[in-house]
Write a protein that holds these residues in place. Structure first.
Motif, mmCIF file in Angstrom:
data_model
loop_
_atom_site.group_PDB
_atom_site.id
_atom_site.type_symbol
_atom_site.label_atom_id
_atom_site.label_comp_id
_atom_site.label_asym_id
_atom_site.label_seq_id
_atom_site.Cartn_x
_atom_site.Cartn_y
_atom_site.Cartn_z
ATOM 1 N N ILE A 91 0.826 -1.211 0.000
ATOM 2 C CA ILE A 91 0.000 0.000 0.000
ATOM 3 C C ILE A 91 0.861 1.262 0.000
ATOM 4 N N PRO A 92 0.872 2.022 -1.083
ATOM 5 C CA PRO A 92 1.591 3.290 -1.104
ATOM 6 C C PRO A 92 0.819 4.334 -0.302
ATOM 7 N N CYS A 93 1.530 5.092 0.521
ATOM 8 C CA CYS A 93 0.849 6.089 1.361
ATOM 9 C C CYS A 93 1.537 7.442 1.225
ATOM 10 N N TYR A 94 0.802 8.413 0.805
ATOM 11 C CA TYR A 94 1.348 9.763 0.749
ATOM 12 C C TYR A 94 0.389 10.701 1.470
ATOM 13 N N ASN A 95 0.819 11.244 2.583
ATOM 14 C CA ASN A 95 -0.033 12.097 3.422
ATOM 15 C C ASN A 95 -1.371 11.438 3.719
ATOM 16 N N GLU A 96 -1.293 10.272 4.307
ATOM 17 C CA GLU A 96 -2.521 9.512 4.557
ATOM 18 C C GLU A 96 -2.827 9.397 6.045
ATOM 19 N N GLU A 97 -2.390 10.365 6.860
ATOM 20 C CA GLU A 97 -2.605 10.219 8.305
ATOM 21 C C GLU A 97 -4.088 10.065 8.658
ATOM 22 N N SER B 161 -16.119 6.595 -2.679
ATOM 23 C CA SER B 161 -15.468 7.898 -2.526
ATOM 24 C C SER B 161 -14.438 7.817 -1.411
ATOM 25 N N ARG B 162 -13.427 8.655 -1.511
ATOM 26 C CA ARG B 162 -12.385 8.728 -0.502
ATOM 27 C C ARG B 162 -13.006 9.024 0.860
ATOM 28 N N GLU B 163 -12.604 8.258 1.899
ATOM 29 C CA GLU B 163 -13.225 8.474 3.206
ATOM 30 C C GLU B 163 -12.607 9.649 3.948
ATOM 31 N N ASP C 40 5.699 4.538 2.857
ATOM 32 C CA ASP C 40 5.548 5.983 3.002
ATOM 33 C C ASP C 40 6.302 6.678 1.877
ATOM 34 N N ASP C 41 5.562 7.398 1.065
ATOM 35 C CA ASP C 41 6.155 8.034 -0.109
ATOM 36 C C ASP C 41 6.527 9.480 0.216
ATOM 37 N N GLY C 42 7.396 9.641 1.210
ATOM 38 C CA GLY C 42 7.857 10.987 1.575
ATOM 39 C C GLY C 42 6.742 11.899 2.053
ATOM 40 N N MET D 261 -2.969 -2.012 -3.290
ATOM 41 C CA MET D 261 -4.161 -1.182 -3.135
ATOM 42 C C MET D 261 -3.845 0.194 -2.579
ATOM 43 N N ASP D 262 -4.799 1.116 -2.709
ATOM 44 C CA ASP D 262 -4.619 2.473 -2.199
ATOM 45 C C ASP D 262 -4.871 2.520 -0.696
ATOM 46 N N ALA D 263 -4.338 3.576 -0.088
ATOM 47 C CA ALA D 263 -4.472 3.711 1.359
ATOM 48 C C ALA D 263 -5.800 4.325 1.768
ATOM 49 N N ASP D 264 -6.516 4.905 0.812
ATOM 50 C CA ASP D 264 -7.683 5.708 1.203
ATOM 51 C C ASP D 264 -8.984 4.922 1.253
ATOM 52 N N LEU D 265 -8.880 3.585 1.200
ATOM 53 C CA LEU D 265 -10.052 2.704 1.253
ATOM 54 C C LEU D 265 -10.968 2.855 0.048
ATOM 55 N N GLN D 266 -10.462 3.517 -0.999
ATOM 56 C CA GLN D 266 -11.236 3.537 -2.241
ATOM 57 C C GLN D 266 -11.157 2.179 -2.917
ATOM 58 N N HIS D 267 -10.161 1.406 -2.517
ATOM 59 C CA HIS D 267 -10.066 0.030 -2.981
ATOM 60 C C HIS D 267 -10.536 -0.841 -1.827
ATOM 61 N N ARG E 12 12.149 10.552 -0.185
ATOM 62 C CA ARG E 12 11.358 11.739 -0.512
ATOM 63 C C ARG E 12 10.122 11.280 -1.264
ATOM 64 N N ASN E 13 9.324 12.196 -1.756
ATOM 65 C CA ASN E 13 8.151 11.810 -2.536
ATOM 66 C C ASN E 13 8.581 11.405 -3.950
ATOM 67 N N PHE E 14 8.521 10.113 -4.231
ATOM 68 C CA PHE E 14 8.928 9.628 -5.547
ATOM 69 C C PHE E 14 7.726 9.380 -6.454
ATOM 70 N N ALA F 219 -7.400 14.081 1.247
ATOM 71 C CA ALA F 219 -7.780 14.603 -0.063
ATOM 72 C C ALA F 219 -7.000 13.891 -1.152
ATOM 73 N N THR F 220 -7.569 13.859 -2.347
ATOM 74 C CA THR F 220 -6.849 13.232 -3.454
ATOM 75 C C THR F 220 -5.645 14.089 -3.814
ATOM 76 N N LYS F 221 -4.598 13.429 -4.320
ATOM 77 C CA LYS F 221 -3.395 14.185 -4.685
ATOM 78 C C LYS F 221 -3.383 14.500 -6.172
ATOM 79 N N TRP F 222 -4.463 14.128 -6.846
ATOM 80 C CA TRP F 222 -4.502 14.334 -8.284
ATOM 81 C C TRP F 222 -5.158 15.653 -8.617
ATOM 82 N N ARG F 223 -4.489 16.432 -9.423
ATOM 83 C CA ARG F 223 -5.135 17.623 -9.977
ATOM 84 C C ARG F 223 -5.324 17.379 -11.466
HETATM 85 N N1 UDP Z 1 0.174 8.201 -3.458
HETATM 86 C C1 UDP Z 1 1.532 8.007 -3.297
HETATM 87 N N2 UDP Z 1 2.401 8.971 -3.768
HETATM 88 C C2 UDP Z 1 1.967 10.098 -4.398
HETATM 89 C C3 UDP Z 1 0.569 10.256 -4.586
HETATM 90 C C4 UDP Z 1 -0.291 9.297 -4.096
HETATM 91 O O1 UDP Z 1 1.974 7.007 -2.738
HETATM 92 O O2 UDP Z 1 2.796 10.922 -4.784
HETATM 93 C C5 UDP Z 1 -0.766 7.167 -2.944
HETATM 94 C C6 UDP Z 1 -1.849 7.673 -2.018
HETATM 95 O O3 UDP Z 1 -1.418 7.726 -0.685
HETATM 96 C C7 UDP Z 1 -2.946 6.642 -2.213
HETATM 97 C C8 UDP Z 1 -2.775 6.251 -3.667
HETATM 98 O O4 UDP Z 1 -1.455 6.623 -4.035
HETATM 99 O O5 UDP Z 1 -2.739 5.500 -1.404
HETATM 100 C C9 UDP Z 1 -3.798 6.906 -4.572
HETATM 101 O O6 UDP Z 1 -3.759 8.315 -4.386
HETATM 102 P P1 UDP Z 1 -5.055 9.209 -4.438
HETATM 103 O O7 UDP Z 1 -6.128 8.634 -3.583
HETATM 104 O O8 UDP Z 1 -4.612 10.597 -4.141
HETATM 105 O O9 UDP Z 1 -5.450 9.072 -5.964
HETATM 106 P P2 UDP Z 1 -6.930 8.833 -6.568
HETATM 107 O O10 UDP Z 1 -7.561 7.732 -5.782
HETATM 108 O O11 UDP Z 1 -7.633 10.114 -6.420
HETATM 109 O O12 UDP Z 1 -6.649 8.433 -7.995
#
Ligand code: UDP
Ligand code: MG
Length: 342
Positions: free
Chosen positions: A13-19, A202-204, A46-48, A97-103, A74-76, A207-211
């Motif tokens: 599970i990749p986590c970026y600012n997922e506290e 939806s993300r619980e 933890d991705d930085g 899977m994602d950390a935000d429980l969207q999966h 760092r954030n890769f 915030a999403t990191k995607w713009r």
């Molecule tokens: N994530 C990451 N590094 C980043 C951006 C996101 O590891 O630079 C992780 C994030 O913590 C999450 C997953 O990738 O577990 C999906 O990110 P997000 O929910 O922001 O994307 P979305 O679901 O909106 O596509």
């Protein structure tokens, strides 16, 4: 390195600012995975992060032996974070899977049994019920275009939520490229793939990191990572423009011969200069995309660096992906060698 014990299942599970998501994630995973198998590990990467994600991960790993963590220096980006996790996974089956429980983790119970036997990958495909309309629409167009353009088949709603068997993981780790468009890579490695549908969640929390800009860049990545058709298209575009320009030049010439050069074509000149300027810049951009990729690949930089892990401070490898894949092979050999002797 951690002892190369083989496990039944690894969850990466990749986590970026997922506290905000983590406490709930850990709780849900413990409950769900316990139902599936008792030989599992969860690798949180933890991705930085800039928030307290890493502190939380340390705490989780300290109190729960089945939870491990890796921290990148760092954030890769998500691709690298996933890869870091994959390279350390010890499971015969690996879920991403994602950390935000969207999966939704409960889907794993449905996906994992499909791996046994004929399938090497099982991917979850989400419906787009709760997405903003614009994004849904853009995605749809994107995939239509993409599948015309690239040689691997990509599906809408199919993302990184999937489970892989060891063979597929090894294949992924063996791909040493720096520019990783994982959606394409998952498709590229092939192997029989099963699809499980699920309702969009939806993300619980957090915030999403995607713009939109990221989505746009991601789109370009997808096209450019998988073939050189845009370069070919540049040639066609160049030819087309040349033909049109030649026709127009002939017409202007004849017109001048017949009617004399009465009015200098200011407007035409401006249109032609700016129009051609635009076309040239776009084509330069296309070439530049490929050039940049070649540049990045030739440097052969590692795809991520680790600064810390639950393996302990002395045991934290600073890993390049090729190295990681190699290590994994070694582990495999060691493990098989051992079971062969037993
Ligand atoms: N994530 C990451 N590094 C980043 C951006 C996101 O590891 O630079 C992780 C994030 O913590 C999450 C997953 O990738 O577990 C999906 O990110 P997000 O929910 O922001 O994307 P979305 O679901 O909106 O596509
Ligand atoms: Mg998300």
């Amino acid at each position: 390195m951690v002892a190369p014990t083989r496990l039944d299942l690894s969850v990466v599970i990749p986590c970026y600012n997922e506290e905000d998501s983590l406490p709930r994630l850990v709780e849900v995973l413990e409950a769900e995975l316990g139902e599936i198998t008792d030989s599992y590990e969860v690798i949180l990467v933890d991705d930085g992060s800039r928030d307290s994600t890493l502190a939380l991960l340390r705490e989780v790993a300290a109190t729960r032996p089945r939870f491990r963590y890796l921290a990148l220096s760092r954030n890769f980006g998500k691709e690298s974070a996933m890869l870091a996790g994959l390279s350390q996974a010890r499971g015969d089956r690996v879920a991403i899977m994602d950390a935000d429980l969207q999966h939704p983790p409960h889907l794993l119970a449905q996906m994992l049994p499909l791996l046994d036997g004929e399938y090497s990958q099982v991917v979850a495909r989400r419906t787009r019920t709760n997405d903003p309309a614009v994004r849904t629409w853009l995605s749809r167009i994107y995939y239509k275009l993409m599948n015309r353009l690239v040689d691997v088949e990509l599906q809408d709603g199919v993302g990184d939520f999937r489970v892989l068997d060891r063979m597929a993981v090894r294949a992924l780790l063996a791909l040493g490229e720096t520019n990783r468009f994982s959606k394409g890579l998952f498709a590229w490695i092939g192997f029989p793939t099963a699809v499980v549908d699920y309702e969009n969640v939806s993300r619980e929390a957090g915030a999403t990191k995607w713009r939109l800009r990221d989505l746009f860049n991601y789109g370009i990545d997808g096209v450019v990572s998988f073939n050189y058709r845009p370069l070919r298209m540049s040639i066609w575009l160049g030819l087309l423009v040349t033909v049109v320009a030649a026709g127009y030049a002939a017409w202007v010439l004849l017109d001048a011969v017949w009617h004399g050069n009465a009015v200098p074509g200011y407007v035409t000149t401006i249109c032609v200069v700016t129009g051609f300027g635009g076309v040239q810049l776009i084509i330069l951009g296309v070439i530049g995309e490929y050039l940049g990729r070649i540049y990045a690949e030739t440097k052969r930089r590692p795809l991520f660096l680790l600064k810390e892990s639950s393996n302990g401070p002395d045991d934290t490898p600073v890993t390049a992906v090729l190295g990681a894949a190699h290590e994994l092979e070694q582990q495999d050999l060691a493990a098989h060698g051992r079971s062969g002797q037993a």
